[in-house]
Each structure stands twice: as C-alpha cells, then as structure tokens.
Design an enzyme around this catalytic site. Structure first.
Site, PDB file in Angstrom:
ATOM      1  N   LYS A  12      -0.630  10.136   0.668  1.00  0.00           N
ATOM      2  CA  LYS A  12      -0.646  11.452   1.333  1.00  0.00           C
ATOM      3  C   LYS A  12       0.557  11.591   2.258  1.00  0.00           C
ATOM      4  O   LYS A  12       0.871  10.661   3.020  1.00  0.00           O
ATOM      5  CB  LYS A  12      -1.932  11.609   2.148  1.00  0.00           C
ATOM      6  CG  LYS A  12      -3.161  11.764   1.275  1.00  0.00           C
ATOM      7  CD  LYS A  12      -4.392  11.996   2.108  1.00  0.00           C
ATOM      8  CE  LYS A  12      -5.597  12.075   1.179  1.00  0.00           C
ATOM      9  NZ  LYS A  12      -6.844  11.761   1.839  1.00  0.00           N
ATOM     10  N   ASP A  35       0.854  -1.209   0.000  1.00  0.00           N
ATOM     11  CA  ASP A  35       0.000   0.000   0.000  1.00  0.00           C
ATOM     12  C   ASP A  35       0.880   1.246   0.000  1.00  0.00           C
ATOM     13  O   ASP A  35       1.766   1.388   0.858  1.00  0.00           O
ATOM     14  CB  ASP A  35      -0.902  -0.008   1.240  1.00  0.00           C
ATOM     15  CG  ASP A  35      -1.978  -1.087   1.154  1.00  0.00           C
ATOM     16  OD1 ASP A  35      -2.153  -1.660   0.069  1.00  0.00           O
ATOM     17  OD2 ASP A  35      -2.638  -1.353   2.174  1.00  0.00           O
TER      18      ASP A  35
HETATM   19  C1  LIG Z   1      -1.969  -3.166  -3.078  1.00  0.00           C
HETATM   20  S1  LIG Z   1      -2.272  -4.760  -2.450  1.00  0.00           S
HETATM   21  C2  LIG Z   1      -1.083  -5.776  -3.334  1.00  0.00           C
HETATM   22  C3  LIG Z   1      -1.419  -7.230  -3.244  1.00  0.00           C
HETATM   23  C4  LIG Z   1      -0.457  -8.163  -3.971  1.00  0.00           C
HETATM   24  N1  LIG Z   1       0.872  -8.128  -3.368  1.00  0.00           N
HETATM   25  C5  LIG Z   1      -0.393  -7.818  -5.435  1.00  0.00           C
HETATM   26  O1  LIG Z   1       0.642  -7.300  -5.887  1.00  0.00           O
HETATM   27  O2  LIG Z   1      -1.379  -8.086  -6.136  1.00  0.00           O
HETATM   28  C6  LIG Z   1      -1.557  -4.679  -0.837  1.00  0.00           C
HETATM   29  C7  LIG Z   1      -1.971  -5.866   0.025  1.00  0.00           C
HETATM   30  O3  LIG Z   1      -1.214  -5.832   1.225  1.00  0.00           O
HETATM   31  C8  LIG Z   1      -2.090  -5.993   2.331  1.00  0.00           C
HETATM   32  N2  LIG Z   1      -1.446  -5.251   3.425  1.00  0.00           N
HETATM   33  C9  LIG Z   1      -1.242  -3.916   3.476  1.00  0.00           C
HETATM   34  N3  LIG Z   1      -0.557  -3.587   4.569  1.00  0.00           N
HETATM   35  C10 LIG Z   1      -0.323  -4.752   5.226  1.00  0.00           C
HETATM   36  C11 LIG Z   1       0.341  -5.070   6.429  1.00  0.00           C
HETATM   37  N4  LIG Z   1       0.920  -4.118   7.173  1.00  0.00           N
HETATM   38  N5  LIG Z   1       0.384  -6.355   6.832  1.00  0.00           N
HETATM   39  C12 LIG Z   1      -0.206  -7.331   6.087  1.00  0.00           C
HETATM   40  N6  LIG Z   1      -0.846  -7.092   4.919  1.00  0.00           N
HETATM   41  C13 LIG Z   1      -0.906  -5.819   4.493  1.00  0.00           C
HETATM   42  C14 LIG Z   1      -3.407  -5.410   1.889  1.00  0.00           C
HETATM   43  O4  LIG Z   1      -4.488  -5.938   2.627  1.00  0.00           O
HETATM   44  C15 LIG Z   1      -3.425  -5.842   0.423  1.00  0.00           C
HETATM   45  O5  LIG Z   1      -3.986  -7.122   0.262  1.00  0.00           O
END
Ligand SMILES: C[S@@+](CC[C@H](N)C(=O)[O-])C[C@H]1O[C@@H](n2cnc3c(N)ncnc32)[C@H](O)[C@@H]1O
Length: 204
Positions: free
Chosen positions: A119, A115
């Site tokens: 911002k 993610d």
């Molecule tokens: C933008 S998506 C990318 C998913 C995958 N890696 C892809 O490239 O298709 C980011 C994923 O990371 C998970 N995520 C974000 N922050 C996280 C954290 N601190 N710990 C575990 N999962 C997290 C979100 O729920 C989401 O499923």
C-alpha cells in the site's frame, strides 16, 4: 560480569550483552572472526542460511530475523548441523546494520524477498531506503556486495529508484543459477510461475 539471558547456553542464537555498541565479532564467531562475514537480513525460516552454512565452511553467516517463531526455527535448523559458522540474531534489520555492525565488517548482505508493504501509505516502512543503503555501505568491506531479490515488481522499481542514484554502489549483472540456494519464499513464488527480480550492488 556475565549477563543472564533467557536462552540456553548451547543455543545458536547470539544475544548481545549490549545493544548500543557494535558487536564483538570475535565473541559471535570464536576463533574464526577473521573469515568473511555474510548476513541474511529477514532470514525467514532459515533454509537459505542453513544451506549457505553447509556449503561454505570457510565463511561466517549471521541470520537476522525479528520474529521470535522464525528465529527459533532458524536456531533449531542451525543446531542440527552444529556448524561453527552459523549464528542467528533476533533484531530489526535497519537498527542492526546501523548500530551493531562494525564499519567495514561484512562481505555480503543478502536481502531476499523483504516485506513489500504494497500500500502506498506504507511505502515508508520498506527496508530499502537511501538511509538504509548509507548504513549498509558503511558496514561493507570495500568491494563488498548487497544482493537483493523480490517477487514484487513495484517494490523492485522502488529499490531501483533508491539504489541507482546512490553514489556508493555500482550494479553488476547477476545470474545466481543453481549454486545460489533458493529461499522459502522464492520456492513458493517459482512454483506459482512468478518472476523474481534481482540486483547485485557492489560497494565502490
Ligand atoms: C517475506 S519474508 C522472506 C523470508 C526469506 N528471506 C525468504 O526469502 O524466504 C520477510 C522476512 O523478513 C522479516 N522481516 C521483515 N522486516 C524485518 C525487519 N525490519 N527486520 C528484521 N526482519 C524483518 C519477516 O519477519 C520475514 O521473516
């Protein structure tokens, strides 16, 4: 004493009995915990880990995802192939690496499109920070890898500012080509013609 969990006994979700001590990898991958371990942090819908599990039976893979819906999807996909080398865990990535991974246990971390928290006031929420690289370094075997991808150029600049001065990692050229499966998000970004930024960091 055996704990009672709300997951079916045949689920490929791994639920630790104790979230305050390092994982017993022999319990996660019975009979094969001596094989190389790769971890997908923020695994999303799990297409990447599923493909890696199928292509590399000689390695173990653990998908880490904090959202229940996504974790459930990953487990369903893994269950369809019922491979002994793929498991998933619902947990926050930084906590997982810091507290649940034994030192020197991981050969590769994959962090694909984390993610971006675009911002400025949210930049502190970004996963890639110096303290996080410190714990990744500790969890990696010597010579182990951290592979990073993002579509967000600003986040990639932030990543560079964090990893370039880190004394524990050396960046190496990385062109994954077709042998590296695309993630769900990568497919979407590529379809829109967006560039993907990548870095491979090797633990010294
Ligand atoms: C933008 S998506 C990318 C998913 C995958 N890696 C892809 O490239 O298709 C980011 C994923 O990371 C998970 N995520 C974000 N922050 C996280 C954290 N601190 N710990 C575990 N999962 C997290 C979100 O729920 C989401 O499923």
């Amino acid at each position: 004493m055996q704990s009672v969990f709300l997951v079916p006994p045949d689920s490929l979700e791994y639920v630790p009995e104790n979230y305050c001590v390092p994982l017993d990898l022999a319990a996660v991958f019975p009979g094969r915990s001596d094989l190389p371990l790769e971890i997908d942090l923020g695994a999303g819908d799990g297409d990447f880990i599923l493909e890696m599990v199928k292509r590399h039976p000689e390695r173990n893979f653990l998908a880490v995802e904090r959202l229940l819906g996504r974790l459930t999807k990953i487990c369903r996909k893994l269950a369809r192939i019922a491979a002994p080398n793929g498991r998933a865990l619902r947990i926050e990535s930084h906590y997982f690496v810091r507290y649940l991974l034994p030192p020197g246990s991981v050969t590769v971390f994959h962090i694909m499109h984390p993610d971006p928290w675009p911002k400025r006031r949210h930049h502190g929420n970004r996963l890639i920070q110096t303290e996080f690289l410190d714990v990744v370094h500790r969890a990696l075997v010597p010579g182990g890898e951290l592979r990073l991808t993002t579509d967000n150029e600003d986040y990639f600049k932030h990543m560079r500012a964090v990893f370039e001065p880190h004394p524990g990692f050396v960046e190496e050229p990385w062109d994954p080509g077709e042998e590296y499966p695309q993630t769900d998000f990568e497919r979407q970004y590529r379809a829109k013609g967006q560039p993907i930024f990548r870095a491979l960091l090797r633990r010294g």
